[in-house]
Design a protein around this motif. Structure first.
Motif, PDB file in Angstrom:
ATOM      1  N   ASP A   1       0.809  -1.223   0.000  1.00 14.73           N
ATOM      2  CA  ASP A   1       0.000   0.000   0.000  1.00 14.73           C
ATOM      3  C   ASP A   1       0.838   1.268   0.000  1.00 14.73           C
ATOM      4  O   ASP A   1       0.373   2.345   0.343  1.00 14.73           O
ATOM      5  CB  ASP A   1      -0.955   0.014   1.194  1.00 14.73           C
ATOM      6  CG  ASP A   1      -0.238  -0.188   2.521  1.00 14.73           C
ATOM      7  OD1 ASP A   1       0.982   0.076   2.593  1.00 14.73           O
ATOM      8  OD2 ASP A   1      -0.886  -0.617   3.492  1.00 14.73           O
ATOM      9  N   GLY A   2       2.087   1.129  -0.393  1.00 12.47           N
ATOM     10  CA  GLY A   2       2.979   2.274  -0.389  1.00 12.47           C
ATOM     11  C   GLY A   2       4.064   2.170   0.657  1.00 12.47           C
ATOM     12  O   GLY A   2       5.038   2.912   0.620  1.00 12.47           O
TER      13      GLY A   2
ATOM     14  N   LEU B   1       7.020   6.730  -9.912  1.00 14.21           N
ATOM     15  CA  LEU B   1       6.069   6.303  -8.900  1.00 14.21           C
ATOM     16  C   LEU B   1       6.857   6.195  -7.606  1.00 14.21           C
ATOM     17  O   LEU B   1       7.738   5.359  -7.468  1.00 14.21           O
ATOM     18  CB  LEU B   1       5.428   4.963  -9.272  1.00 14.21           C
ATOM     19  CG  LEU B   1       4.115   4.621  -8.554  1.00 14.21           C
ATOM     20  CD1 LEU B   1       3.364   3.516  -9.297  1.00 14.21           C
ATOM     21  CD2 LEU B   1       4.351   4.190  -7.120  1.00 14.21           C
TER      22      LEU B   1
ATOM     23  N   ARG C   1      -1.827   9.789  -4.180  1.00 14.08           N
ATOM     24  CA  ARG C   1      -2.897   8.818  -4.356  1.00 14.08           C
ATOM     25  C   ARG C   1      -2.737   7.700  -3.338  1.00 14.08           C
ATOM     26  O   ARG C   1      -1.608   7.401  -2.909  1.00 14.08           O
ATOM     27  CB  ARG C   1      -2.853   8.221  -5.767  1.00 14.08           C
ATOM     28  CG  ARG C   1      -3.135   9.207  -6.880  1.00 14.08           C
ATOM     29  CD  ARG C   1      -3.073   8.528  -8.231  1.00 14.08           C
ATOM     30  NE  ARG C   1      -3.989   7.391  -8.307  1.00 14.08           N
ATOM     31  CZ  ARG C   1      -3.965   6.493  -9.306  1.00 14.08           C
ATOM     32  NH1 ARG C   1      -3.072   6.600 -10.271  1.00 14.08           N
ATOM     33  NH2 ARG C   1      -4.822   5.497  -9.314  1.00 14.08           N
TER      34      ARG C   1
ATOM     35  N   ALA D   1       2.598   7.473  -3.738  1.00 18.72           N
ATOM     36  CA  ALA D   1       1.699   6.522  -3.086  1.00 18.72           C
ATOM     37  C   ALA D   1       1.743   6.739  -1.582  1.00 18.72           C
ATOM     38  O   ALA D   1       2.796   6.631  -0.960  1.00 18.72           O
ATOM     39  CB  ALA D   1       2.116   5.093  -3.421  1.00 18.72           C
TER      40      ALA D   1
ATOM     41  N   THR E   1       6.827   5.675  -3.565  1.00 19.60           N
ATOM     42  CA  THR E   1       6.033   5.126  -2.467  1.00 19.60           C
ATOM     43  C   THR E   1       6.599   5.623  -1.137  1.00 19.60           C
ATOM     44  O   THR E   1       7.804   5.624  -0.928  1.00 19.60           O
ATOM     45  CB  THR E   1       6.004   3.586  -2.495  1.00 19.60           C
ATOM     46  OG1 THR E   1       7.288   3.064  -2.192  1.00 19.60           O
ATOM     47  CG2 THR E   1       5.574   3.088  -3.877  1.00 19.60           C
TER      48      THR E   1
ATOM     49  N   GLU F   1      -4.167   1.755  -4.353  1.00 24.23           N
ATOM     50  CA  GLU F   1      -4.757   1.982  -5.678  1.00 24.23           C
ATOM     51  C   GLU F   1      -3.678   2.034  -6.758  1.00 24.23           C
ATOM     52  O   GLU F   1      -3.830   1.461  -7.848  1.00 24.23           O
ATOM     53  CB  GLU F   1      -5.567   3.271  -5.681  1.00 24.23           C
ATOM     54  CG  GLU F   1      -6.840   3.226  -4.857  1.00 24.23           C
ATOM     55  CD  GLU F   1      -7.632   4.515  -4.959  1.00 24.23           C
ATOM     56  OE1 GLU F   1      -7.250   5.387  -5.782  1.00 24.23           O
ATOM     57  OE2 GLU F   1      -8.616   4.661  -4.213  1.00 24.23           O
ATOM     58  N   LEU F   2      -2.583   2.729  -6.472  1.00 20.22           N
ATOM     59  CA  LEU F   2      -1.500   2.828  -7.442  1.00 20.22           C
ATOM     60  C   LEU F   2      -0.870   1.465  -7.719  1.00 20.22           C
ATOM     61  O   LEU F   2      -0.601   1.118  -8.865  1.00 20.22           O
ATOM     62  CB  LEU F   2      -0.434   3.792  -6.928  1.00 20.22           C
ATOM     63  CG  LEU F   2      -0.616   5.273  -7.254  1.00 20.22           C
ATOM     64  CD1 LEU F   2       0.469   6.096  -6.589  1.00 20.22           C
ATOM     65  CD2 LEU F   2      -0.586   5.489  -8.758  1.00 20.22           C
TER      66      LEU F   2
ATOM     67  N   SER G   1       6.592  -2.357  -1.182  1.00 17.44           N
ATOM     68  CA  SER G   1       5.937  -1.864  -2.396  1.00 17.44           C
ATOM     69  C   SER G   1       6.814  -2.080  -3.627  1.00 17.44           C
ATOM     70  O   SER G   1       6.332  -2.470  -4.692  1.00 17.44           O
ATOM     71  CB  SER G   1       5.598  -0.379  -2.261  1.00 17.44           C
ATOM     72  OG  SER G   1       4.640  -0.173  -1.261  1.00 17.44           O
TER      73      SER G   1
ATOM     74  N   GLY H   1      -1.824   4.462  -1.842  1.00 13.30           N
ATOM     75  CA  GLY H   1      -0.805   3.563  -2.353  1.00 13.30           C
ATOM     76  C   GLY H   1      -1.361   2.273  -2.912  1.00 13.30           C
ATOM     77  O   GLY H   1      -0.905   1.778  -3.950  1.00 13.30           O
TER      78      GLY H   1
ATOM     79  N   GLU I   1       3.836  10.468  -9.358  1.00 15.36           N
ATOM     80  CA  GLU I   1       2.720  10.019  -8.537  1.00 15.36           C
ATOM     81  C   GLU I   1       3.300   9.493  -7.231  1.00 15.36           C
ATOM     82  O   GLU I   1       4.253   8.717  -7.247  1.00 15.36           O
ATOM     83  CB  GLU I   1       1.919   8.919  -9.237  1.00 15.36           C
ATOM     84  CG  GLU I   1       1.169   9.395 -10.476  1.00 15.36           C
ATOM     85  CD  GLU I   1       0.434   8.251 -11.149  1.00 15.36           C
ATOM     86  OE1 GLU I   1      -0.808   8.228 -11.111  1.00 15.36           O
ATOM     87  OE2 GLU I   1       1.133   7.373 -11.711  1.00 15.36           O
TER      88      GLU I   1
ATOM     89  N   ASP J   1      -0.212   5.930   2.299  1.00 15.50           N
ATOM     90  CA  ASP J   1      -1.117   5.001   2.973  1.00 15.50           C
ATOM     91  C   ASP J   1      -1.797   5.638   4.172  1.00 15.50           C
ATOM     92  O   ASP J   1      -2.384   4.947   5.001  1.00 15.50           O
ATOM     93  CB  ASP J   1      -0.395   3.708   3.370  1.00 15.50           C
ATOM     94  CG  ASP J   1       0.781   3.946   4.308  1.00 15.50           C
ATOM     95  OD1 ASP J   1       1.065   5.113   4.627  1.00 15.50           O
ATOM     96  OD2 ASP J   1       1.408   2.962   4.731  1.00 15.50           O
TER      97      ASP J   1
END
Length: 378
Positions: A43-44, A130, A266, A191, A132, A270-271, A48, A268, A189, A193
């Motif tokens: 979740d980030g 991306l 966003r 990520a 995290t 979802e990404l 991850s 995490g 983006e 949580d």
């Protein structure tokens, strides 16, 4: 029948991929006609990067960077050449798990190594990043990252600030003129949580600082220092981001990612699900098994089991959560698509024993859950 197996890691016990394997092995013991699809998630937070590498086939690369205490370390990152996309996990460079409990210092830890990883991605030609943000040992608002990318943070005497969140209380000037110009063309983006803001009683320092070694006095000092950073940043940028949900993630890295990298924050999970093609995997699944170390009321803020349950609920697929512990408020997850949740322990046991037996306990609970599911379908 198809079962989609998509756990997060079980902290201090099993990485997500090992957890998925333990669940799958237990179901195979049933010798039933079941298609098993293993899709470890995150979740980030920590793990991850591993989930993203496994799902996308990205190349694992390493770079020599500073850890949270400024020591040299090797940190991994991911490179997906065909998409010109880099995967950077903050915890690889500035993670709390790399520090012994006695080493954890929220006052002085730095995100400098994260900036070095981003620079390595830019050197490779990254057009998309991306990032995290879970599992940090830091509370510096991303200041260390900015320094690594060319920014200069100075006090009233024009001296550059030392590393760490506490030093930000002396911030007088934020010079962004040396910031790496390649950042302007990098789509980022981030990520997250959590949905905490940067400051206040729900902010980075108050909520997460104590986990990183901050005393009550340290929390007050760090919150004031981050407020100073936010004030100077708003003056330099002409924009205000301190109240943005997720700004407090990773000791304020959410704030820095949005303010200075233009990142979209966003959830995490979802990404990560987007990157692994989770929707396609879920399309014809009959059952989903997910889990992580703890399921509680805070899981609704963006933890893996609830993110998975929400996606599955939209398709009418039942979800079983296997958790090391069902903590206060876990029942709220039932309204988010969780069909059933089970704690792993099979009796009273010390934490050390539970961690050591995690794979065994996870396998046993998974087998029991699937036996029940099969019985209900016949």
């Amino acid at each position: 029948m198809k079962i989609l197996i998509c756990p997060d890691s079980f902290k201090d016990a099993l990485p997500a991929a090992a957890a998925a394997r333990a669940i799958a092995c237990s179901i195979r013991r049933l010798k039933a006609e079941i298609e098993l699809v293993e899709c470890p998630l995150a979740d980030g937070g920590e793990g991850s990067l591993e989930a993203l590498l496994a799902a996308t086939g990205a190349e694992r690369r390493t770079a020599t960077v500073q850890d949270a205490l400024g020591r040299s370390t090797q940190a991994a990152w991911g490179w997906l050449a065909e998409r010109r996309t880099a995967f950077v996990e903050l915890a690889e460079a500035s993670g709390i798990q790399a520090l012994a409990p006695a080493e954890r210092t929220a006052l002085h830890s730095t995100t400098h190594g994260v900036g070095e990883l981003i620079r390595a991605a830019l050197d490779a030609g990254a057009e998309r990043l991306l990032l995290t943000l879970g599992g940090s040992a830091t509370n510096d608002g991303g200041a260390g990252m900015l320094m690594a990318l060319g920014a200069r943070l100075r006090d009233t005497a024009g001296r550059e600030l030392p590393p760490g969140g506490a030093a930000l209380e002396h911030l007088a000037e934020l010079d962004l003129s040396g910031l790496d110009p390649r950042l302007a063309d990098l789509h980022v983006e981030a990520a997250v949580d959590v949905d905490n803001p940067l400051l206040g009683e729900r902010g980075a320092s108050a909520v997460f600082g104590p986990q990183k070694g901050a005393t009550p006095d340290d929390v007050d000092r760090l919150d004031a220092a981050l407020a100073r950073f936010a004030d100077v940043a708003a003056g330099a940028l002409g924009e205000e981001h301190r109240n943005l949900p997720g700004a407090g993630a990773a000791g304020g890295m959410g704030f820095a990612a949005r303010a200075f990298l233009g990142a979209e924050l966003r959830p995490g999970i979802e990404l990560v699900m987007e990157q692994v093609g989770f929707a396609a995997l879920l399309a014809d699944a009959d059952l989903v098994i997910t889990g992580e170390g703890q399921l509680d009321g805070q899981s609704l803020a963006g933890k893996t089991p609830v993110g998975v349950a929400r996606a599955a609920q939209a398709r009418g697929v039942p979800v079983v959560v296997l958790a090391g512990r069902l903590a206060p408020g876990w029942q709220a997850a039932m309204a988010e698509g969780v069909t059933a949740a089970f704690a792993l322990a099979d009796g009273p046991m010390a934490l050390e024993e539970a961690l050591a037996r995690c794979a065994e306990l996870l396998a046993d609970r998974a087998e029991s859950a699937v036996r029940l599911f099969i019985a209900a379908r016949t």
